[in-house]
Design a protein around this motif. Sequence first.
Motif, PDB file in Angstrom:
ATOM      1  N   ASN A  55      66.537 -18.867 -50.358  1.00 23.47           N
ATOM      2  CA  ASN A  55      68.209 -18.319 -50.722  1.00 23.47           C
ATOM      3  C   ASN A  55      68.514 -19.214 -52.100  1.00 23.47           C
ATOM      4  O   ASN A  55      69.981 -18.326 -52.072  1.00 23.47           O
ATOM      5  CB  ASN A  55      68.617 -19.396 -48.659  1.00 23.47           C
ATOM      6  N   ASN A  90      61.466 -20.310 -47.006  1.00 21.20           N
ATOM      7  CA  ASN A  90      62.891 -20.199 -47.048  1.00 21.20           C
ATOM      8  C   ASN A  90      63.952 -20.379 -47.290  1.00 21.20           C
ATOM      9  O   ASN A  90      64.645 -20.074 -47.812  1.00 21.20           O
ATOM     10  CB  ASN A  90      63.682 -20.095 -45.430  1.00 21.20           C
ATOM     11  N   GLU A 144      67.716 -16.502 -55.328  1.00 20.06           N
ATOM     12  CA  GLU A 144      68.408 -15.460 -54.836  1.00 20.06           C
ATOM     13  C   GLU A 144      70.111 -15.618 -54.998  1.00 20.06           C
ATOM     14  O   GLU A 144      70.835 -14.272 -55.286  1.00 20.06           O
ATOM     15  CB  GLU A 144      68.516 -14.889 -53.283  1.00 20.06           C
ATOM     16  N   LYS A 152      73.730 -10.934 -47.516  1.00 20.20           N
ATOM     17  CA  LYS A 152      72.900 -10.363 -48.787  1.00 20.20           C
ATOM     18  C   LYS A 152      72.849  -8.984 -49.021  1.00 20.20           C
ATOM     19  O   LYS A 152      72.670  -8.509 -47.813  1.00 20.20           O
ATOM     20  CB  LYS A 152      71.362 -11.055 -48.612  1.00 20.20           C
ATOM     21  N   ASN A 173      65.530  -8.194 -45.037  1.00 18.45           N
ATOM     22  CA  ASN A 173      66.559  -8.575 -45.169  1.00 18.45           C
ATOM     23  C   ASN A 173      67.218  -8.173 -44.026  1.00 18.45           C
ATOM     24  O   ASN A 173      68.370  -7.542 -43.184  1.00 18.45           O
ATOM     25  CB  ASN A 173      66.854  -8.897 -45.747  1.00 18.45           C
ATOM     26  N   SER A 229      73.822 -11.419 -42.447  1.00 20.76           N
ATOM     27  CA  SER A 229      73.103 -11.752 -43.766  1.00 20.76           C
ATOM     28  C   SER A 229      74.655 -11.718 -44.955  1.00 20.76           C
ATOM     29  O   SER A 229      75.262 -10.790 -44.708  1.00 20.76           O
ATOM     30  CB  SER A 229      72.414 -10.568 -44.016  1.00 20.76           C
TER      31      SER A 229
END
Length: 182
Positions: free
Chosen positions: A77, A73, A80, A126, A132, A124
């Motif tokens: 991240n 995870n 990304e 994102k 998500n 988040s």
Amino acid sequence: MNASQHIYDMMYRIQGQTQEVVLQKERIVPADVMHECLRMLAPELSGFEVREEYAYRGAMEADRAQLVEVWTNVLTNAMEAMPQGGVLIVRMTETKRKIVVEIKDNGIGMEKHQLKRVFDPFYSTKSGKKMNFGLGLSYCYAIVHKHKGTMNVHSKPGLGTSVFMQFPKPKQQHDNSVEGKG
């Protein structure tokens, strides 16, 4: 309104499940487990420079499957956060009582207000990402704490992010201070 409440309830149950996780601890070598995570992510990591620095190669008691989930995870991240590629550094060091795992990227980084909420469920940074729910780091935080560890994030906009996880070192199998006395 009913649909939103249903989704919220569902996400709340998912988040609640991380609190109920029972660790299946075994003796692992964290450097080997991290290397496995990187190998599993190899196709996604092709556009990145990956540096592995394992100063600590000892063992620890941990739930292998849960740590794989946490590290995958955090690594995802990091990738990304570097949409154009970049440098991903994975470090394992030790202090007198702790095993320190650092996952560092040179990506977009986060503002202070984002950093304060990074472990909040459903938060988040994102936008526009399908599926998500902002549960990733909240889950990771809960699992690291179940291992009696700590998790911290250091980040600056434009300078990247470092995620630090500290785990207790295993107790020595025999106490050296007693040997040779008598």
